[in-house]
Write a protein that holds these residues in place. Structure first.
Motif, mmCIF file in Angstrom:
data_model
loop_
_atom_site.group_PDB
_atom_site.id
_atom_site.type_symbol
_atom_site.label_atom_id
_atom_site.label_comp_id
_atom_site.label_asym_id
_atom_site.label_seq_id
_atom_site.Cartn_x
_atom_site.Cartn_y
_atom_site.Cartn_z
ATOM 1 N N GLN A 66 0.911 -1.250 -0.012
ATOM 2 C CA GLN A 66 0.102 0.025 -0.023
ATOM 3 C C GLN A 66 0.880 1.117 0.109
ATOM 4 O O GLN A 66 2.094 1.289 0.018
ATOM 5 N N GLY A 67 0.050 2.307 -0.018
ATOM 6 C CA GLY A 67 0.852 3.634 0.049
ATOM 7 C C GLY A 67 1.965 4.154 -0.923
ATOM 8 O O GLY A 67 1.741 3.684 -2.304
ATOM 9 N N THR A 95 -0.460 9.143 2.717
ATOM 10 C CA THR A 95 -1.009 7.760 2.721
ATOM 11 C C THR A 95 -1.590 7.239 4.034
ATOM 12 O O THR A 95 -1.524 7.793 5.021
ATOM 13 N N GLU A 96 -1.656 5.972 3.921
ATOM 14 C CA GLU A 96 -2.487 5.410 5.051
ATOM 15 C C GLU A 96 -1.696 5.643 6.371
ATOM 16 O O GLU A 96 -2.124 6.035 7.552
ATOM 17 N N GLY A 97 -0.276 5.158 6.068
ATOM 18 C CA GLY A 97 0.482 5.163 7.265
ATOM 19 C C GLY A 97 0.910 6.539 7.629
ATOM 20 O O GLY A 97 1.158 7.208 8.803
ATOM 21 N N ASN A 98 1.178 7.546 6.417
ATOM 22 C CA ASN A 98 1.611 8.951 7.012
ATOM 23 C C ASN A 98 0.731 9.717 7.792
ATOM 24 O O ASN A 98 0.810 10.363 8.520
ATOM 25 N N ILE A 99 -0.415 9.586 7.431
ATOM 26 C CA ILE A 99 -1.649 10.268 8.023
ATOM 27 C C ILE A 99 -1.681 9.917 9.584
ATOM 28 O O ILE A 99 -1.815 10.664 10.189
ATOM 29 N N ALA A 100 -1.520 8.633 9.657
ATOM 30 C CA ALA A 100 -1.719 8.037 11.115
ATOM 31 C C ALA A 100 -0.411 8.629 11.826
ATOM 32 O O ALA A 100 -0.344 9.020 13.266
#
Length: 277
Positions: free
Chosen positions: A31-32, A208-213
């Motif tokens: 992902q991402g 991305t999913e990880g960066n937003i978190a």
């Protein structure tokens, strides 16, 4: 005598950007940024091994990419911080794809915590994935690349945090990325005689999913120190009028992995929309 990297000055642009016949490995590719990188490498013609802790996600990505781009794409689960795990993945790429020409160290983690509250385990884990993982992946890739006569390219996904610290709470992450930036230079020096180029790509914040978190966690860590940060839109220092996308970064990785960048090794390309000026 240094390895004679080819002069591709007379090659047409279609050949310079093409990865047809090359075998690429991308860590954290489910992902991402990793998924976007896989898409562009496959579009350019590369066969792929997608490595991720999420085997189901990696397999789904591999199936979709193989169908869309008419290349071979396979998947495996691996922990980039464990020697035996990443060595097994490299062996799989060599066995199933016939070799390794491109290796992208993309897998990374980005927890944030104020220095006084950061547990030893967090520091160790960040370095285990972001720095040790890049080293182990590069070493295994180089072992396979050096067995042939065509060398290869290793691309490390760094971060603008390898050049500056964006906000409080980033001690582990920023330190690990500074280390990965230095590792890129050292690997380039060691591996050039084997015909292996090593480049870094340093993205700024990309949603991305990880960066937003991670960004949300960073905001909380900063607040814990008594520092109030503006929201992400205000923090974005882009000079191009928008936030970057995963594909913005993937295109830079494609440049680094292809013969377009043949003259380059040891550099880290800032894919940051001017953020670090």
């Amino acid at each position: 005598m240094p390895y004679p990297f080819p002069d591709v000055s007379t090659a047409p642009i279609t050949d310079l950007i093409s990865l047809r016949g090359r075998r690429a490995v991308v860590t954290g590719g489910a992902q991402g940024l990793g998924r976007a990188i896989c898409e562009r490498l496959a579009e350019a013609g590369a066969d792929l091994l997608i490595i991720d802790l999420d085997l189901g996600g990696a397999e789904a990505a591999a199936e979709q990419i193989a169908t869309q781009h008419k290349t071979r794409a396979i998947a495996t689960a691996a922990d980039v911080s464990r020697t035996e795990s990443i060595a097994a993945a490299a062996d799989l790429a060599a066995e199933q794809l016939g070799g390794i020409d491109i290796w992208v160290n993309n897998a990374g983690i980005f927890p944030n915590a104020p220095v006084l509250d950061m547990p030893d385990e967090m520091w160790d884990q960040v370095f285990a994935v972001n720095t040790r993982g890049a080293f182990l992946g590069s070493r295994e890739a180089a072992r396979h690349m050096s067995q042939g006569d065509s060398g290869g390219v290793i691309v490390n996904i760094i971060s603008t945090a390898g050049f500056k610290v964006g906000f409080p709470g980033m001690a582990a992450y920023a330190s690990s990325k500074h280390a990965a930036n230095g590792l890129t230079k050292s690997l380039a020096l060691d591996l050039a005689p084997m015909g292996i180029r090593v480049l870094g790509v340093a993205p700024s914040y990309v949603p991305t999913e990880g960066n937003i978190a991670a960004a949300a966690a960073g905001m909380e860590a900063a607040k814990a120190t008594g520092v109030e940060l503006p929201d992400l839109d205000v923090m974005n220092q882009s000079l191009i009028g928008r936030t970057g996308t995963p594909d913005d970064i993937a295109r830079v990785v494609l440049f680094a992995a292809s013969d377009l960048s043949m003259i380059m090794t040891g550099s880290t390309l800032l894919a940051d929309a001017g953020e670090t000026i």
